[in-house]
Design a protein around this motif. Structure first.
Motif, PDB file in Angstrom:
ATOM      1  N   TYR A   8      -2.273  14.185  10.565  1.00 50.81           N
ATOM      2  CA  TYR A   8      -2.338  12.942   9.807  1.00 50.81           C
ATOM      3  C   TYR A   8      -1.560  13.012   8.496  1.00 50.81           C
ATOM      4  O   TYR A   8      -1.223  11.998   7.898  1.00 50.81           O
ATOM      5  CB  TYR A   8      -3.796  12.561   9.548  1.00 50.81           C
ATOM      6  CG  TYR A   8      -4.490  12.121  10.811  1.00 50.81           C
ATOM      7  CD1 TYR A   8      -4.181  10.903  11.411  1.00 50.81           C
ATOM      8  CD2 TYR A   8      -5.436  12.929  11.429  1.00 50.81           C
ATOM      9  CE1 TYR A   8      -4.789  10.490  12.590  1.00 50.81           C
ATOM     10  CE2 TYR A   8      -6.054  12.523  12.606  1.00 50.81           C
ATOM     11  CZ  TYR A   8      -5.729  11.311  13.179  1.00 50.81           C
ATOM     12  OH  TYR A   8      -6.327  10.929  14.353  1.00 50.81           O
ATOM     13  N   HIS A   9      -1.284  14.227   8.013  1.00 50.34           N
ATOM     14  CA  HIS A   9      -0.524  14.360   6.767  1.00 50.34           C
ATOM     15  C   HIS A   9       0.911  13.885   6.961  1.00 50.34           C
ATOM     16  O   HIS A   9       1.536  13.375   6.029  1.00 50.34           O
ATOM     17  CB  HIS A   9      -0.543  15.818   6.304  1.00 50.34           C
ATOM     18  CG  HIS A   9       0.109  16.015   4.977  1.00 50.34           C
ATOM     19  ND1 HIS A   9      -0.424  15.508   3.805  1.00 50.34           N
ATOM     20  CD2 HIS A   9       1.245  16.652   4.620  1.00 50.34           C
ATOM     21  CE1 HIS A   9       0.365  15.825   2.791  1.00 50.34           C
ATOM     22  NE2 HIS A   9       1.386  16.521   3.257  1.00 50.34           N
TER      23      HIS A   9
ATOM     24  N   ASP B  79      -0.098   5.777  12.625  1.00 49.41           N
ATOM     25  CA  ASP B  79      -0.777   4.865  11.692  1.00 49.41           C
ATOM     26  C   ASP B  79      -1.440   3.706  12.458  1.00 49.41           C
ATOM     27  O   ASP B  79      -2.599   3.345  12.194  1.00 49.41           O
ATOM     28  CB  ASP B  79       0.248   4.324  10.683  1.00 49.41           C
ATOM     29  CG  ASP B  79      -0.424   3.642   9.504  1.00 49.41           C
ATOM     30  OD1 ASP B  79      -1.662   3.759   9.369  1.00 49.41           O
ATOM     31  OD2 ASP B  79       0.279   2.986   8.712  1.00 49.41           O
TER      32      ASP B  79
ATOM     33  N   ASN C 201       0.847  -1.198   0.000  1.00 50.40           N
ATOM     34  CA  ASN C 201       0.000   0.000   0.000  1.00 50.40           C
ATOM     35  C   ASN C 201       0.884   1.251   0.000  1.00 50.40           C
ATOM     36  O   ASN C 201       1.766   1.393   0.855  1.00 50.40           O
ATOM     37  CB  ASN C 201      -0.905  -0.023   1.245  1.00 50.40           C
ATOM     38  CG  ASN C 201      -1.856   1.154   1.276  1.00 50.40           C
ATOM     39  OD1 ASN C 201      -1.466   2.263   1.601  1.00 50.40           O
ATOM     40  ND2 ASN C 201      -3.109   0.908   0.911  1.00 50.40           N
ATOM     41  N   GLU C 202       0.613   2.160  -0.922  1.00 49.68           N
ATOM     42  CA  GLU C 202       1.463   3.347  -1.070  1.00 49.68           C
ATOM     43  C   GLU C 202       1.450   4.215   0.195  1.00 49.68           C
ATOM     44  O   GLU C 202       2.485   4.746   0.611  1.00 49.68           O
ATOM     45  CB  GLU C 202       0.996   4.170  -2.268  1.00 49.68           C
ATOM     46  CG  GLU C 202       1.914   5.338  -2.569  1.00 49.68           C
ATOM     47  CD  GLU C 202       1.422   6.152  -3.755  1.00 49.68           C
ATOM     48  OE1 GLU C 202       0.514   5.674  -4.461  1.00 49.68           O
ATOM     49  OE2 GLU C 202       1.943   7.258  -3.942  1.00 49.68           O
ATOM     50  N   TYR C 203       0.259   4.350   0.819  1.00 45.66           N
ATOM     51  CA  TYR C 203       0.166   5.198   2.019  1.00 45.66           C
ATOM     52  C   TYR C 203       1.024   4.629   3.151  1.00 45.66           C
ATOM     53  O   TYR C 203       1.810   5.352   3.771  1.00 45.66           O
ATOM     54  CB  TYR C 203      -1.290   5.299   2.480  1.00 45.66           C
ATOM     55  CG  TYR C 203      -1.430   5.966   3.833  1.00 45.66           C
ATOM     56  CD1 TYR C 203      -1.317   7.350   3.957  1.00 45.66           C
ATOM     57  CD2 TYR C 203      -1.645   5.203   4.988  1.00 45.66           C
ATOM     58  CE1 TYR C 203      -1.421   7.965   5.198  1.00 45.66           C
ATOM     59  CE2 TYR C 203      -1.757   5.814   6.238  1.00 45.66           C
ATOM     60  CZ  TYR C 203      -1.644   7.185   6.327  1.00 45.66           C
ATOM     61  OH  TYR C 203      -1.747   7.790   7.564  1.00 45.66           O
ATOM     62  N   HIS C 204       0.894   3.327   3.424  1.00 46.33           N
ATOM     63  CA  HIS C 204       1.654   2.726   4.521  1.00 46.33           C
ATOM     64  C   HIS C 204       3.161   2.759   4.232  1.00 46.33           C
ATOM     65  O   HIS C 204       3.969   2.973   5.147  1.00 46.33           O
ATOM     66  CB  HIS C 204       1.192   1.290   4.766  1.00 46.33           C
ATOM     67  CG  HIS C 204      -0.211   1.197   5.288  1.00 46.33           C
ATOM     68  ND1 HIS C 204      -0.624   1.778   6.462  1.00 46.33           N
ATOM     69  CD2 HIS C 204      -1.324   0.600   4.772  1.00 46.33           C
ATOM     70  CE1 HIS C 204      -1.904   1.543   6.659  1.00 46.33           C
ATOM     71  NE2 HIS C 204      -2.355   0.830   5.647  1.00 46.33           N
TER      72      HIS C 204
ATOM     73  N   ARG D 137       4.697   5.009   2.500  1.00 48.65           N
ATOM     74  CA  ARG D 137       5.128   6.393   2.726  1.00 48.65           C
ATOM     75  C   ARG D 137       5.260   6.676   4.217  1.00 48.65           C
ATOM     76  O   ARG D 137       6.203   7.342   4.657  1.00 48.65           O
ATOM     77  CB  ARG D 137       4.111   7.359   2.099  1.00 48.65           C
ATOM     78  CG  ARG D 137       4.532   8.816   2.171  1.00 48.65           C
ATOM     79  CD  ARG D 137       3.577   9.701   1.404  1.00 48.65           C
ATOM     80  NE  ARG D 137       2.227   9.695   1.953  1.00 48.65           N
ATOM     81  CZ  ARG D 137       1.871  10.391   3.028  1.00 48.65           C
ATOM     82  NH1 ARG D 137       2.757  11.135   3.657  1.00 48.65           N
ATOM     83  NH2 ARG D 137       0.631  10.343   3.473  1.00 48.65           N
ATOM     84  N   VAL D 138       4.340   6.138   5.019  1.00 43.36           N
ATOM     85  CA  VAL D 138       4.398   6.328   6.470  1.00 43.36           C
ATOM     86  C   VAL D 138       5.669   5.692   7.047  1.00 43.36           C
ATOM     87  O   VAL D 138       6.362   6.296   7.877  1.00 43.36           O
ATOM     88  CB  VAL D 138       3.143   5.726   7.140  1.00 43.36           C
ATOM     89  CG1 VAL D 138       3.338   5.622   8.652  1.00 43.36           C
ATOM     90  CG2 VAL D 138       1.919   6.578   6.832  1.00 43.36           C
TER      91      VAL D 138
END
Length: 543
Positions: free
Chosen positions: A216-217, A224, A49-52, A54-55
């Motif tokens: 959250y950004h 997360d 997942n791209e979001y995770h 990135r996190v």
């Protein structure tokens, strides 16, 4: 040789850690890796997942950036404290190390009040520096929080650099930067690396600062996990992110413990260099100008956030007032607590006192076993016993929810106290171990030769000599308990709200004035704890 009574005594901490750390950890592994059978589906889902992704990358990169910034701010301070002597040096050093015992939620509040869009500094210079709600704010707040770690550890070792090495190098023509690079830096490098690794681990596992200042950004893995569990109720994803975080943090902790061993060996050097008086003439030179500029930077980023909280607590409608303190105490302005402010304070103090008791009960036998007994697998035991230091409060909260949600223990004060103890006891262990290490073994042997039993020798000879470390550990445990936010927020019923959670709820309802008033109260408690630590002795700080 361990007696039967000793083995029984050691079973207390082992059983506690098994129930309140390893079983919750196992429940997280089961949630993330088991679904009718072993599976990597949830881990792969997170990693793809791209979001995770990135996190995860942001968590590591902000920890690296925060560590480098902390070293940049802390090393000149370590040099000044190790090299020079000046009036009020002890007081200045004490003030600069106060941030380390301040709750991180209060640090975040100080940055908002100082650097926010309506902050004090923003009003003075007439423009928003874009620090709050950005990665810059996270890095600066982390530097604020960990600055004392670098100053304390590096200056302590720098003072122990044998001056004969530098004198010999100077007689061979080495001067200035070359002398520092070739001689001084290798000698103090264990302290730099150990303090850098400790700072990195703290930043990697940081929760309150990224949550409040980054939003959250700029979420980190802690945020997360918290969001997945408390907002989305997605325990599988939260557990998968937690497993990745635990794996990484264990590796970082291993490097930190190796660095700490090297630091402890070098710190045994008992040759102290005599500080040079910083004269009035020095203040009027370029050297004095640089020290003044450094002091100004430290004041803005390290001291002024604390002053901003105090200032804001005393201001209401642009005038001096105690109205914020009245609102802090009034149930009319804090219905989200589920209890009164006085009960909130009582909860914090009760949890803190219980954490102190349990932390010492767990840390003392373990520390004694590590330093006085030889047994097979001792090194592995040392690593396993320190594993809680590499886990986060939010991960621990997740494990407790998974393991205890169907038991009578859930939503009780006891589970909060257990969580606080697991978080605090590694620091107690290190403080006590440092004191035990300094006790000469022949004192214990003399007591045994006179007919004293092992535990009699410990209670009558060694424990009184190690009492300073026990007190420092106790104060650390108390300070960490009242500052804890992540696990408490996840596990506490409204009537068990603590001061730190109450400040966070004030911030969530945009009541900055009462939040500042309560933060000042928390600051007073933390400063009192710090003064005791400072008085007992700084050498037990980071063991």
């Amino acid at each position: 040789m361990m007696s039967r009574l000793s083995k029984i005594f050691l079973l207390v901490p082992i059983t506690f850690l098994l129930v309140f750390f390893y079983l919750p950890l196992a429940s997280i592994l089961k949630t993330g890796l088991w679904d009718g059978g072993f599976t990597l589906r949830y881990l792969l889902s997170v990693l793809s997942n791209e979001y995770h992704r990135r996190v995860i990358l942001f968590t590591i990169s902000q920890a690296i950036g925060s560590t480098l910034l902390t070293l940049l701010l802390g090393l000149p301070g370590a040099y000044i404290f190790a090299k020079y002597d000046f009036p009020g040096k002890g007081l200045v050093k004490a003030i600069l190390t106060v941030p380390f015992v301040m709750p991180s939620v209060m640090v975040a509040l100080g940055f908002i009040l100082l650097f926010g869009k309506s902050g004090i500094l923003t009003d003075i210079i007439g423009r928003d520096l874009g620090i709050v709600y950005s990665w810059k704010g996270i890095l600066l707040a982390h530097a604020f929080y960990n600055f004392p770690v670098v100053v304390r550890m590096v200056s302590s070792l720098w003072q122990r650099v044998n001056p004969h090495y530098e004198e010999a190098a100077m007689s061979l023509g080495a001067r200035g930067w070359r002398l520092f690079w070739r001689v001084t830096l290798p000698l103090i490098s264990p302290a730099i690396f150990a303090s850098a690794m400790l700072t990195f681990v703290f930043c990697f596992l940081s929760f309150s600062i990224p949550l409040i200042i980054g939003g959250y950004h700029y979420a980190t893995m802690e945020v997360d996990i918290f969001t997945s569990i408390m907002v989305l109720l997605d325990f599988r994803t939260g557990a998968a992110v937690a497993i990745i975080q635990i794996t990484l943090s264990m590796g970082f902790m291993y490097l930190y413990l190796r660095a700490l061993d090297a630091y402890a060996r070098r710190e045994e050097q008992r040759v102290f260099r005599k500080p040079i008086p910083f004269t009035r003439r020095d203040w009027l030179s370029i050297k004095g100008l640089l020290v003044g500029l450094y002091s100004l930077i430290v004041f803005i980023f390290i001291v002024s956030p604390l002053l901003a909280v105090l200032y804001d607590s005393l201001r209401f409608n642009d005038s001096w007032s105690l109205e914020n303190y009245r609102r802090m105490l009034s149930p009319e302005y804090n219905p989200m607590f589920g209890t009164t402010t006085l009960d909130v304070v009582r909860n914090s103090l009760t949890f803190g006192a219980a954490t102190v008791f349990l932390s010492i009960l767990v840390a003392l036998p373990v520390s004694y076993a590590l330093h006085r007994w030889n047994f097979r697998g001792k090194r592995l035991f040392d690593v396993l016993i320190m594993l809680p230091l590499g886990s986060s409060a939010v991960t621990l909260g997740l494990g407790y929810i998974r393991l205890f949600h169907a038991t009578p223990l859930y939503f009780t004060p006891w589970i909060i106290i257990a969580a606080h103890t697991v978080i605090a006891y590694p620091f107690v262990l290190r403080a006590v171990s440092t004191s035990l290490k300094k006790i000469k073994p022949n004192l214990r042997e003399a007591a045994l030769s006179l007919g004293a039993k092992e535990w009699t020798a410990f209670l009558r000879v060694e424990l009184p000599l190690a009492l300073g470390g026990v007190i420092v550990g106790a104060i650390f445990a108390f300070a960490m308990s009242i500052a804890e936010l992540g696990a408490t927020y996840m596990l506490a019923k409204p009537e068990y709200t603590t001061m730190t959670v109450a400040i966070y709820k004030f911030l969530g309802s945009r009541q900055f004035g009462p939040a500042s008033a309560l933060a000042v109260l928390l600051m007073v408690v933390s400063t009192f704890a710090f003064l005791i630590i400072e008085r007992v002795g700084e050498e037990a700080w980071f063991g």
